[in-house]
Each structure stands twice: as structure tokens, then as C-alpha cells.
Design an enzyme around this catalytic site. Structure first.
Site, PDB file in Angstrom:
ATOM      1  CG  ASN A 237     132.703  47.989 -32.280  1.00 44.15           C
ATOM      2  OD1 ASN A 237     133.388  47.147 -31.731  1.00 44.15           O
ATOM      3  ND2 ASN A 237     133.199  48.861 -33.273  1.00 44.15           N
ATOM      4  CB  ALA A 238     126.672  49.222 -32.699  1.00 49.59           C
ATOM      5  NE  ARG A 245     131.069  68.589 -20.763  1.00 53.19           N
ATOM      6  CZ  ARG A 245     132.164  69.045 -21.425  1.00 53.19           C
ATOM      7  NH1 ARG A 245     133.430  69.218 -20.543  1.00 53.19           N
ATOM      8  NH2 ARG A 245     132.304  69.155 -22.689  1.00 53.19           N
ATOM      9  CG  ASP A 295     129.608  40.960 -35.360  1.00 46.42           C
ATOM     10  OD1 ASP A 295     128.774  40.410 -35.713  1.00 46.42           O
ATOM     11  OD2 ASP A 295     129.680  42.133 -35.468  1.00 46.42           O
TER      12      ASP A 295
END
Length: 405
Positions: A237-238, A245, A295
Site C-alpha cells: 500500500n502507498a 521489469r 492502520d
């Protein structure tokens, strides 16, 4: 404080799974934890006066959350002492007996004020310290942070933040690619503050170098906190998605965790990550290198509706929090026990899930001698759950904060 308590049931920790076990407590400290066959009441002063057989129940260590922003209508970034106390006590009652209080990005004045509030809560023993998530984050990966308040590391602001927090600041999330990030890592690690890679658009090499530098700094002779591994703020996340690649920070973080040089946070709440992703990370890096986190934001423990996360308006719908303006996920609404239950539902063993929610985050904080397991001499933090991993009672420092039901 309670004295003379015996609990008997299945014990599950990161280090043992005992089908018929006993945990004895005296004066807020565990005096015995292990097989019932090895326990004698005569070895536990006065414990016979308060024995509890809990058939069909499981005894877990108190849970440890490295990343939570609030609960029960209060956000740690509000700067309210009473609100912060209320949030912390609610989380205790839900099984998270040790936590870092996390701050989202704010103005310098608000960050200094809020760190001072959390310093007081740390001194009072309600929280284990503070976690500063921002303002040194990448604007392209701001998530639920106000992009207008993000900035590059600044020596003057850093000094003010460190002065306000004092020894209570335990962790700081920052983007590895920002100018001055490497210098800030050195400042943090010499003080035993954990650098956490997150909200970053760094390429693989920059992310890997960040984690390597942070691990080396925490291992240096100037750090006496017991904190020896950097973390990765809510892996996946974030940050840019893993591409074959362009492996980016995800691959660098998984490699560092696999080597035991970093701990990756997973918000395994069924919203932030697919269950298959959670199971894959456990299989790749092992439970000993994962910290389950929530969170959690102000809506945790409450109903859907309108809330705030720092400066941003947030709507919670069916338990999912999103920033009104951008639609970005704005933290979680699950407790850490909910996350443990979701992790087990994803196919992870109960013992591995418990380890990632107790022993690992405790070790990250340098608190392994005190919390994160059930051993003689440790703090009496015990979570009692039923066979479906729903809460039945919480003991914190030897006192029932949620009476056994």
C-alpha cells in the site's frame, strides 16, 4: 492490581502451542506459562484463590500494534489528550495491550503539539511510544495524507520534532528517494528510532539501500534501545506495484525481510490486501519477519459515517474508510484481533498469525523481555478468545480491562 490468578486453556504464542496449558499471574507478572501437567499451585503464591478453567478458549499474548491512528471517534492527530486516552484504552480493551500511536502528516505546529501529547501518554504507560507517518513522504504516493503538507526532510523541523517527542518517538515513516532521506536515517538510527520505508515511489536500488542503511545504523554502538530492524510501512500500500521489469520497493522489501534484515507490515484486514497476497508473504518471508498492523483510524469501534483523518474528510461505508476527495483508502477500521482472524482465514496458521501480531512487533520495539509472549517474568498481558478467535477477555498488566465472559 490483581494478584493470584490462574488461567487454564489452550495456549498459543509464537513459541508454543499447548493444548492444555496454564498461565499463572501474580502482581501483574506471569509466574508460570506452559503445560498444566508441569504446574503446581504451591509454586504460585495465592493463585488458588482466583483460578479460571476456560475450556473451549485460547490464551494468547497481548497483541502489539506498530501502526494505528485512533479509535472510538478519536484520532491521535487531533491533539486531544482525552481523545487519545480514550482511543488507547478502547484498543487495550479489544486485545491490543501494547501500541504505537501513529500521526498522519500535519503542519509543523500540529505535529510538534501532537508529539508532545503522545509523549505524555507514553510516560503514563498507555502507549509504547509514537510513530510519525510523514511529513517526509512522496506526493505521488500520499495515500490518505494531505499532499499540500508533504515536504522534504528539513533539519530545523526534524530537530523540533525530536525535541517535542523526546524518547517517546519510536518510528518514522519516510520515502527513501527524497533529498535528505539518507541523512535523516542516520539521525534516527543513532537515537534508536526505527526508519520505516513507506509512502514511497523509490526504485528497487534506492529502497534496498535505504533498508540496508537503516539496519546497519540500528546495529551501531550508539543504539541501546533494543530496536535492531527497520520496518516497511504497510507493504504494497502507498508504493508502486511489483512489476517484472520494475521491481521497485515491494521486491526490495520482501528480499530484506526474507534475509531477516527488515520487518514488513501487513494490513491483513481483508480490505488493504487480498488474502492470497497475505498468505504469499508469509510463505515467502516467514512469520518472524512480518508485523500484522491495523492502520486503524477514528471509526474503529464505531459505525459507518463521516470522520476525519488528520486534515482530510473521510467516509466509512461497510467498514471501508476512503478519503472523500480522492477515494484513497484512509486507514483501517479493524482491531488487531480482527486482523489476526482474517489472517488465519487467509490460510496462515494460528501460531504464525499470533507471532506476527505479538512477538515480532514486540521485538521491533525492543520490548521482547516484557511483552509479546507468555513466559515467566513477563508482563501479564493476556487475550482470551473462543475457538473462532472472538474476544472473551483481556488482561493488561494483571488487571482485567475486559472481564472474562
Amino acid at each position: 492490581m490483581s494478584t493470584g490468578l490462574i488461567l487454564r486453556g489452550r495456549i498459543v504464542t509464537g513459541s508454543m502451542d499447548v493444548p492444555d496449558g496454564v498461565v499463572a499471574v501474580d502482581g501483574g507478572v506471569i509466574t508460570y506459562a506452559g503445560p498444566a501437567s508441569g504446574f503446581s499451585v504451591a509454586d504460585s503464591d495465592g493463585a488458588e484463590s482466583a483460578g479460571h478453567d476456560v475450556p473451549g478458549r485460547i490464551l494468547l499474548p497481548g497483541l502489539v500494534d506498530l501502526h494505528c491512528h485512533g479509535a472510538l471517534g478519536s484520532d491521535f492527530s487531533e491533539g486531544s489528550v482525552n481523545g487519545a486516552r480514550s482511543a488507547a484504552r478502547y484498543l487495550h480493551s479489544r486485545g491490543t495491550t501494547t501500541l504505537l500511536a501513529s500521526l498522519v502528516t500535519g503542519s509543523p505546529e500540529h505535529l510538534v503539539r501532537n508529539l508532545g501529547v503522545l509523549r505524555g501518554l507514553t510516560n503514563d504507560g498507555l502507549i509504547a511510544g509514537s510513530h510519525l507517518e510523514g511529513p517526509f513522504l512522496a506526493s505521488a504516493q500520499c495515500g490518505a495524507h494531505d499532499p499540500g503538507l508533504l515536504r522534504e526532510p528539513d533539519a530545523g523541523l526534524i530537530a523540533a520534532l525530536l525535541a517535542a517527542a523526546g524518547p517517546s518517538l519510536a518510528s518514522m515513516t519516510l520515502a527513501a528517494e527524497l533529498p535528505g532521506a539518507a541523512a535523516l536515517v542516520d539521525v534516527l538510527t543513532t537515537r534508536g528510532i526505527i526508519p520505516s520505508l513507506g509512502h514511497t515511489a523509490a526504485d528497487h536500488g534506492t529502497a534496498a539501500s535505504f533498508l540496508e542503511q537503516a539496519a546497519a545504523g540500528l546495529a551501531g554502538p550508539g543504539n541501546s534501545t533494543g530496536r535492531v530492524r527497520p520496518t516497511v510501512t504497510h507493504l504494497f500500500n502507498a508504493m508502486p506495484s511489483l512489476h517484472h521489469r520494475s521491481p521497485g520497493p515491494v521486491a526490495a522489501s520482501i528480499s530484506a525481510a526474507h534475509a531477516g534484515d527488515a520487518v514488513v507490515e501487513l494490513i491483513a484486514d481483508g480490505v488493504h490486501l487480498a488474502p492470497e497476497t497475505v498468505r504469499m508473504v508469509f510463505e515467502l518471508v516467514g512469520a518472524g519477519n512480518i508485523a500484522l498492523v491495523t492502520d486503524s483510524m477514528a471509526a474503529t469501534g464505531l459505525q459507518d459515517g463521516q470522520y476525519r483523518l488528520g486534515t482530510l474528510a473521510v467516509t466509512v461505508d461497510q467498514g471501508v474508510a476512503r478519503v472523500d476527495k480522492t477515494g484513497a483508502i484512509a486507514g483501517g477500521t479493524a482491531t488487531l484481533l480482527d486482523v489476526v482472524r482474517s489472517t488465519v482465514a487467509a490460510g496462515v496458521t494460528l501460531q504464525d498469525a499470533v507471532q506476527a501480531a505479538t512477538a515480532v512487533p514486540a521485538s521491533v520495539l525492543g520490548l521482547s523481555p516484557q511483552v509479546g509472549d507468555l513466559r515467566a517474568g513477563m508482563r501479564a498481558d493476556i487475550v482470551v478468545v473462543d475457538l473462532d478467535l472472538h474476544l472473551a477477555g483481556v488482561l493488561r498488566q494483571g488487571d482485567w480491562v475486559t472481564p472474562l465472559g
